[in-house]
Design a protein around this motif. Structure first.
Motif, short mmCIF file in Angstrom:
data_model
loop_
_atom_site.label_atom_id
_atom_site.label_comp_id
_atom_site.label_asym_id
_atom_site.label_seq_id
_atom_site.Cartn_x
_atom_site.Cartn_y
_atom_site.Cartn_z
N LEU A 101 0.82 -1.22 0.00
CA LEU A 101 0.00 0.00 0.00
C LEU A 101 0.85 1.26 0.00
N ASN A 102 2.00 1.21 0.64
CA ASN A 102 2.86 2.38 0.74
C ASN A 102 3.83 2.55 -0.42
N HIS A 103 4.26 1.44 -1.02
CA HIS A 103 5.32 1.52 -2.03
C HIS A 103 4.93 0.99 -3.41
N SER A 104 3.81 0.32 -3.52
CA SER A 104 3.40 -0.25 -4.81
C SER A 104 1.95 0.06 -5.13
N ARG A 105 1.47 1.16 -4.62
CA ARG A 105 0.05 1.52 -4.77
C ARG A 105 -0.39 1.58 -6.23
N GLU A 106 0.37 2.25 -7.07
CA GLU A 106 -0.02 2.38 -8.48
C GLU A 106 -0.06 1.02 -9.17
N GLU A 107 0.90 0.16 -8.87
CA GLU A 107 0.93 -1.19 -9.45
C GLU A 107 -0.27 -2.00 -8.98
N LEU A 108 -0.61 -1.86 -7.70
CA LEU A 108 -1.79 -2.56 -7.17
C LEU A 108 -3.06 -2.10 -7.87
N ILE A 109 -3.20 -0.80 -8.01
CA ILE A 109 -4.39 -0.25 -8.66
C ILE A 109 -4.48 -0.78 -10.10
N ALA A 110 -3.39 -0.74 -10.82
CA ALA A 110 -3.39 -1.25 -12.20
C ALA A 110 -3.72 -2.74 -12.23
N SER A 111 -3.14 -3.50 -11.32
CA SER A 111 -3.40 -4.95 -11.29
C SER A 111 -4.86 -5.25 -11.03
N TYR A 112 -5.45 -4.55 -10.05
CA TYR A 112 -6.86 -4.79 -9.75
C TYR A 112 -7.78 -4.26 -10.85
N GLU A 113 -7.39 -3.18 -11.49
CA GLU A 113 -8.19 -2.68 -12.62
C GLU A 113 -8.17 -3.70 -13.76
N LEU A 114 -7.01 -4.29 -14.02
CA LEU A 114 -6.91 -5.31 -15.06
C LEU A 114 -7.66 -6.57 -14.67
N ALA A 128 -4.65 -12.32 -15.75
CA ALA A 128 -5.11 -11.65 -14.54
C ALA A 128 -5.03 -12.58 -13.33
N LEU A 129 -5.23 -13.87 -13.53
CA LEU A 129 -5.20 -14.82 -12.42
C LEU A 129 -3.79 -15.16 -11.96
N VAL A 160 -7.93 -4.37 -1.77
CA VAL A 160 -8.93 -3.62 -2.54
C VAL A 160 -9.64 -2.60 -1.66
N GLN A 161 -10.08 -3.03 -0.48
CA GLN A 161 -10.77 -2.11 0.42
C GLN A 161 -9.85 -0.97 0.85
N SER A 162 -8.58 -1.29 1.07
CA SER A 162 -7.62 -0.26 1.48
C SER A 162 -7.36 0.74 0.36
N LEU A 163 -7.37 0.27 -0.88
CA LEU A 163 -7.13 1.16 -2.01
C LEU A 163 -8.25 2.17 -2.20
N VAL A 164 -9.46 1.81 -1.84
CA VAL A 164 -10.59 2.73 -2.03
C VAL A 164 -10.94 3.50 -0.76
N ALA A 165 -10.36 3.12 0.36
CA ALA A 165 -10.66 3.80 1.63
C ALA A 165 -10.07 5.21 1.65
N THR A 166 -10.67 6.06 2.45
CA THR A 166 -10.19 7.43 2.55
C THR A 166 -8.96 7.55 3.45
N SER A 167 -8.73 6.55 4.29
CA SER A 167 -7.52 6.55 5.12
C SER A 167 -6.95 5.14 5.14
N PRO A 168 -5.65 5.03 5.36
CA PRO A 168 -5.02 3.71 5.35
C PRO A 168 -5.52 2.85 6.50
N PRO A 169 -5.48 1.54 6.35
CA PRO A 169 -5.93 0.66 7.42
C PRO A 169 -4.97 0.71 8.60
N SER A 170 -5.51 0.51 9.78
CA SER A 170 -4.64 0.39 10.96
C SER A 170 -3.98 -0.99 10.93
#
Length: 186
Positions: A101-114, A128-129, A160-170
């Protein structure tokens, strides 16, 4: 006999792939077209369609590349982990989630979008799998098969939930569901 001529630009395909990835990371799937990739890679438009006849071919190759890079990184992570207790695995996986979440956020977003695009585009499904298959393969070495499957699903949900949340998970938001699977009686 004359020697065969090689391509005038042997790195062209790699430049096209790199350009596709940059566009995916910056603009998502909506920002990827043959024309946009050609412009970003500084190649003629015909080069993108030469290597990737359709947009789905281009997205599939990008998905595979992202997934394979993640799989390599995850295998390395798993090897460094070595033998670990269930409680230690909870902490290591929480570190992994936070790191992604802190260092690969853009890659995660792209992966989940794909991955989401693959729901409607069957030609993208196998690539994708690969992401989930890599996670399963690593986690199955540290747990049983059923737990590894459940962990992959929980990790995907957390990410996925962390990527769309307004604040990072504890830390507890991450460790509680993992501990429920790995240390249910502790």
């Amino acid at each position: 006999m004359a020697a065969k001529r090689g391509p005038a630009d042997p790195e062209r395909r790699e430049r096209i792939m790199a350009a596709t990835e940059r566009l995916l990371l910056e603009h998502g799937i909506a920002g990827v077209s043959h024309r946009a990739v050609a412009r970003e890679a500084r190649v003629p438009l015909g080069s993108t369609t030469y290597y990737f006849a359709t947009l789905d071919d281009l997205l599939d190759a990008a998905t595979r590349q992202l997934s394979e890079r993640y799989a390599h990184w995850l295998r390395s992570w798993g090897e460094k982990l070595g033998e670990v207790s269930p409680a230690g695995l909870v902490e290591a996986l929480a570190d992994l989630v936070e790191d992604q979440l802190n260092h690969s956020r853009e890659e995660l977003i792209a992966s989940y979008e794909l991955l989401t695009a693959a729901m409607r585009r069957p030609e993208l499904r196998a690539s994708a799998l690969l992401y989930a298959e890599a996670e399963y393969a690593v986690l199955a070495r540290h747990t049983d098969e059923r737990t590894a499957t459940a962990l992959v699903q929980v990790l995907d949900g957390l990410l996925v939930q962390s990527l769309v949340a307004t604040s990072p998970p504890s830390r507890a938001d991450i460790t509680v569901p993992l501990a429920a699977l790995l240390t249910p009686h502790d």
